[in-house]
Scaffold this active site. Structure first.
Site, PDB file in Angstrom:
ATOM      1  N   THR A 156       0.825  -1.211   0.000  1.00 58.79           N
ATOM      2  CA  THR A 156       0.000   0.000   0.000  1.00 58.79           C
ATOM      3  C   THR A 156       0.861   1.263   0.000  1.00 58.79           C
ATOM      4  O   THR A 156       1.878   1.331   0.685  1.00 58.79           O
ATOM      5  CB  THR A 156      -0.892  -0.009   1.262  1.00 58.79           C
ATOM      6  OG1 THR A 156      -1.754  -1.138   1.166  1.00 58.79           O
ATOM      7  CG2 THR A 156      -1.728   1.250   1.384  1.00 58.79           C
ATOM      8  N   HIS A 160      -2.204   4.964  -3.114  1.00 60.87           N
ATOM      9  CA  HIS A 160      -2.684   3.747  -3.778  1.00 60.87           C
ATOM     10  C   HIS A 160      -2.957   2.669  -2.745  1.00 60.87           C
ATOM     11  O   HIS A 160      -2.051   1.962  -2.322  1.00 60.87           O
ATOM     12  CB  HIS A 160      -1.668   3.269  -4.826  1.00 60.87           C
ATOM     13  CG  HIS A 160      -1.425   4.290  -5.887  1.00 60.87           C
ATOM     14  ND1 HIS A 160      -0.421   5.232  -5.793  1.00 60.87           N
ATOM     15  CD2 HIS A 160      -2.103   4.566  -7.029  1.00 60.87           C
ATOM     16  CE1 HIS A 160      -0.485   6.029  -6.854  1.00 60.87           C
ATOM     17  NE2 HIS A 160      -1.495   5.652  -7.612  1.00 60.87           N
ATOM     18  N   TRP A 186       0.991   2.496   5.998  1.00 62.26           N
ATOM     19  CA  TRP A 186       0.179   1.545   6.776  1.00 62.26           C
ATOM     20  C   TRP A 186       0.836   0.176   6.831  1.00 62.26           C
ATOM     21  O   TRP A 186       0.192  -0.837   6.576  1.00 62.26           O
ATOM     22  CB  TRP A 186      -1.246   1.411   6.199  1.00 62.26           C
ATOM     23  CG  TRP A 186      -1.977   2.701   6.139  1.00 62.26           C
ATOM     24  CD1 TRP A 186      -2.449   3.313   5.019  1.00 62.26           C
ATOM     25  CD2 TRP A 186      -2.332   3.548   7.245  1.00 62.26           C
ATOM     26  NE1 TRP A 186      -3.060   4.501   5.353  1.00 62.26           N
ATOM     27  CE2 TRP A 186      -2.999   4.661   6.715  1.00 62.26           C
ATOM     28  CE3 TRP A 186      -2.121   3.473   8.631  1.00 62.26           C
ATOM     29  CZ2 TRP A 186      -3.474   5.702   7.513  1.00 62.26           C
ATOM     30  CZ3 TRP A 186      -2.592   4.499   9.430  1.00 62.26           C
ATOM     31  CH2 TRP A 186      -3.261   5.592   8.868  1.00 62.26           C
ATOM     32  N   THR A 188       2.287  -2.732   8.806  1.00 58.46           N
ATOM     33  CA  THR A 188       2.382  -3.410  10.105  1.00 58.46           C
ATOM     34  C   THR A 188       3.813  -3.891  10.327  1.00 58.46           C
ATOM     35  O   THR A 188       4.418  -4.451   9.412  1.00 58.46           O
ATOM     36  CB  THR A 188       1.403  -4.611  10.144  1.00 58.46           C
ATOM     37  OG1 THR A 188       0.090  -4.108   9.966  1.00 58.46           O
ATOM     38  CG2 THR A 188       1.500  -5.373  11.455  1.00 58.46           C
ATOM     39  N   GLU A 388      -6.210  -5.429   4.271  1.00 54.16           N
ATOM     40  CA  GLU A 388      -6.217  -6.686   3.496  1.00 54.16           C
ATOM     41  C   GLU A 388      -7.429  -6.748   2.572  1.00 54.16           C
ATOM     42  O   GLU A 388      -8.068  -7.780   2.429  1.00 54.16           O
ATOM     43  CB  GLU A 388      -6.216  -7.909   4.430  1.00 54.16           C
ATOM     44  CG  GLU A 388      -5.102  -7.913   5.442  1.00 54.16           C
ATOM     45  CD  GLU A 388      -3.801  -8.409   4.867  1.00 54.16           C
ATOM     46  OE1 GLU A 388      -3.789  -8.902   3.737  1.00 54.16           O
ATOM     47  OE2 GLU A 388      -2.779  -8.263   5.571  1.00 54.16           O
ATOM     48  N   THR A 390     -10.661  -3.931   1.489  1.00 47.70           N
ATOM     49  CA  THR A 390     -11.745  -3.373   2.311  1.00 47.70           C
ATOM     50  C   THR A 390     -13.013  -4.207   2.169  1.00 47.70           C
ATOM     51  O   THR A 390     -13.165  -4.999   1.236  1.00 47.70           O
ATOM     52  CB  THR A 390     -12.070  -1.919   1.896  1.00 47.70           C
ATOM     53  OG1 THR A 390     -12.714  -1.967   0.615  1.00 47.70           O
ATOM     54  CG2 THR A 390     -10.827  -1.052   1.816  1.00 47.70           C
ATOM     55  N   ASP A 392     -15.866  -3.240   1.180  1.00 45.91           N
ATOM     56  CA  ASP A 392     -16.527  -2.966  -0.103  1.00 45.91           C
ATOM     57  C   ASP A 392     -15.814  -3.633  -1.276  1.00 45.91           C
ATOM     58  O   ASP A 392     -16.449  -4.176  -2.172  1.00 45.91           O
ATOM     59  CB  ASP A 392     -16.602  -1.452  -0.351  1.00 45.91           C
ATOM     60  CG  ASP A 392     -17.634  -0.791   0.559  1.00 45.91           C
ATOM     61  OD1 ASP A 392     -18.447  -1.531   1.149  1.00 45.91           O
ATOM     62  OD2 ASP A 392     -17.612   0.446   0.677  1.00 45.91           O
TER      63      ASP A 392
END
Lengths: 409, 246
Positions: A156, A160, A186, A188, A388, A390, A392
């Site tokens: 990510t 984008h 973002w 981890t 991972e 969304t 939607d």
């Protein structure tokens, strides 16, 4: 970077909420009968580990928004890093259902702890195993399995997220190495990671995977602060300014978006199981609270509206368990499609979030405090609903799969 | 050092206990079973620690049906080298002791470990019976065990203090809290346990002099009685006449 996050675990344990973790698993449809000894022993082991190592400290670390980095070693010792990768690389050699069950039990403790393990196993070890050279496998996998190395995954970017194909991070050929430029967001584990599996476009615009090591000049990983969710998990950026990466660090066996997407399928599969853990913890706490909390002279579990909530929760958990189990058997046969994984991730995470909200109501005012795990799970699940892939986007993957029509174009 | 650890299977501590309709047996329906924690956390782990420091082998033995294999595999996942299951329902402590004695005879174990009791029947009987049948010394409720040459120095909690005894191997010892710390098996241990030998043997004939007549659940807790703090006489009367504790 790491030192800032390492508190003496003994001190932290004392300072934290020492309430006993009374969690019990729930199996309304005798799904245990579909599991084998490996699965049951793995569940039992990870549940014991979570009760011993995670539950006593998690509210405190989450409250302070500090990652309990000392748990990386414990996760490695129990075998939570890459449990379904082959034993010859120091991994567990277990099947996909065992992997799912481990994720379920970790997320029962906290979604952030599960994230620490999913990233290491599915997003770092898996691509090195699947797309790496034999030399790369031998160099990195045993150290990642033993926790000597912590890894992170860079896909990510700030601009984008759901559209990773638009990435601008790139590599340019320069003799024996590539020059890497760009930024990821973002990520981890990034501030504490020793290596990063980074996806970047080559000069032909093809997406390639490169292994970037901590200490390479021009590479930094600043921490992202201010999260109201996954507060016990450390998140950061990856910044690359003319980083020289040896060509030997490029994953040789994949080109294109299918590389990172196949890693995400693996991680999403684990999340489909993990979410059940968070849901079960909320249900378990709500069920017990409903039997102990007396109002109007009787336990609140005797009121119809509380029973409606609890009955719907266990129904949804049972459906999610069956979905995950079937997906696990398909994965064991190598037949689980990315679209099937999307359906399970989307359904199970949403189910868990709804259960956390209902369970919060059953706990009344106590539900907003860290005396109970419910609000922490609820806040965590807001992230899990989005990362991972969304909620939607997964719906549109199912939509595309059943109609044959692509809503992304 | 050749070590034998006796492990039994018990209902989980959170299980809701019910009996069959004639009240002569546990109703196992819906019950989750675990390894008896005194066997697992203390007896097995201390035996493994001794093996790790001095070499040798740890064998686990269980008396029970094939459904007990999960518990046996867990013991091997934690580190035991092999296992023996006596294929029979563990009807009573005497029966179990007879079966384990038959397994142990001729095998020259240096030490036989077991938990101080099982958490379901709490009999603390098997260890003593086993030692008698094998003509070995028995030390019960050990909280610490260290080796000095061929002798073990064992600490036992006694009323108001600690007793320290020394015993030459071979012997039988029952383990209480303190002898070791729980070990959680890891995934590699779970997978390697599959390849460790589990021998199933038939039970030996044994006349069992004990028969369970019936089980009873404790009375349901009665409601709490609130007594006014000013009314001490009433409190004393209730403790004397109803609770019958003074």
């Amino acid at each position: 970077m790491m030192e800032n996050n390492v508190k003496d675990p003994k001190v932290a344990t004392k300072a934290s909420n020492n309430k006993e973790d009374r969690f019990q698993g729930h199996d309304y449809y005798n799904i245990d009968e579909l599991l084998n000894d490996d699965h049951l022993l793995a569940r039992d082991a990870v549940r014991s580990w979570v009760k011993q190592e995670v539950s006593p400290i998690i509210e405190d670390y989450s409250n302070r928004a500090v990652c309990p980095t000392h748990l990386f070693k414990g996760l490695a010792d129990i075998g939570a890093f890459g449990p379904s990768l082959p034993a010859e690389y120091g991994c567990g050699g277990m099947d996909e259902i065992a992997y799912g069950i481990i994720m379920q039990e970790l997320e029962r403790g906290d979604s952030g702890i599960r994230s620490m393990a999913s990233v290491q196993g599915s997003l770092v070890m898996y691509p090195i195993y699947k797309f790496g050279s034999e030399e790369q496998r031998r160099k990195y996998l045993p150290k990642l399995a033993s926790g000597e190395f912590i890894g992170c995954f860079g896909l990510t970017e700030p601009d984008h997220g759901s559209d990773p194909g638009g990435m601008i991070t790139n590599i340019k050929d320069d003799g024996d190495s590539y020059i890497l430029n760009g930024a990821k967001m973002w990520i981890t584990n990034s501030p504490v990671a020793d290596i990063a599996v980074v996806w970047a476009k080559d000069e032909e615009g093809k997406i390639r995977g490169v292994i970037v090591e901590k200490g390479m000049e021009g590479f930094s990983a600043p921490e992202i602060h201010g999260k109201w969710s996954l507060r016990a998990s450390i998140t950061g950026e990856l910044v690359f300014e003319d980083v020289r990466v040896p060509k030997a660090n490029v994953l040789p066996n994949v080109k294109g978006l299918k590389g990172p997407l196949s890693c995400l399928s693996k991680a999403r599969y684990g999340i489909a199981w993990g979410a059940i853990g968070a849901a079960m913890d909320c249900y378990d706490s709500a069920l017990r609270y409903s039997q102990e909390r007396i109002q109007f002279g009787k336990p609140i579990g005797q009121f119809q509206l509380t029973q409606k909530k609890l009955a719907e929760m266990i129904t949804e958990i049972t459906k999610a368990q069956l979905l995950a189990w079937r997906l696990g058997t398909l994965a064991n046969d190598g037949k689980a499609t990315p679209a099937q994984i999307s359906m399970a991730k989307r359904n199970n995470v949403h189910m868990a979030l709804e259960i956390a909200r209902e369970a919060r109501q059953i706990h009344g005012g106590m539900g907003i405090t860290n005396e109970y795990p419910v609000m922490r799970h609820m806040m965590n699940l807001e992230t899990v609903l989005t990362y991972e892939g969304t909620h939607d986007i997964h719906l549109l993957i199912t939509g595309m799969d059943v109609t044959g029509l692509n809503a992304f174009k | 050092m050749k070590l034998l650890v006796c492990v039994s299977k018990t209902p989980d501590t959170t299980a809701k206990i019910a009996f069959t309709s004639d009240n002569t047996a546990l109703d196992a329906n819906g019950i989750q079973f675990i390894m008896n924690p005194y066997d697992e956390w203390y007896a097995l782990v201390r035996a493994l620690e001794l093996k790790e420091s001095a070499g040798g082998s740890v064998t686990v033995v269980n008396v029970g049906p094939a459904a007990n294999d999960t518990v046996i595999r867990k013991a091997m996942a934690i580190g035991a080298d092999d296992a023996i299951r006596v294929d029979a329902e563990p009807k009573s402590a005497y029966f179990v002791a007879q079966q384990i004695a038959a397994v142990a005879k001729g095998n020259d174990y240096d030490m036989i470990f077991l938990g101080k009791e099982t958490i379901n029947y709490n009999g603390s009987e098997v260890g003593a019976m086993l030692a008698e049948l094998l003509d070995l010394p028995f030390i019960s409720y050990g909280t610490k065990l260290t080796m000095e040459g061929n002798a073990a120095v064992i600490e036992r909690d006694i009323e108001g203090g600690t007793e320290i005894v020394s015993v030459e191997a071979p012997f039988v010892v029952s383990a209480a809290k303190g002898m070791a710390e729980q070990r959680i098996p890891n995934m590699r241990g779970i997978m390697s346990a599959k390849r460790k030998p589990l021998k199933v043997v038939a039970a030996v004939d044994c006349e069992d002099p004990v028969r369970v007549v019936s089980y009873q659940l404790p009375d349901a807790k009665s409601a709490v009685k609130m007594v006014d703090p000013e009314n001490m006489d009433e409190l004393v009367r209730l403790l004397h006449e109803e609770a019958k504790i003074i």
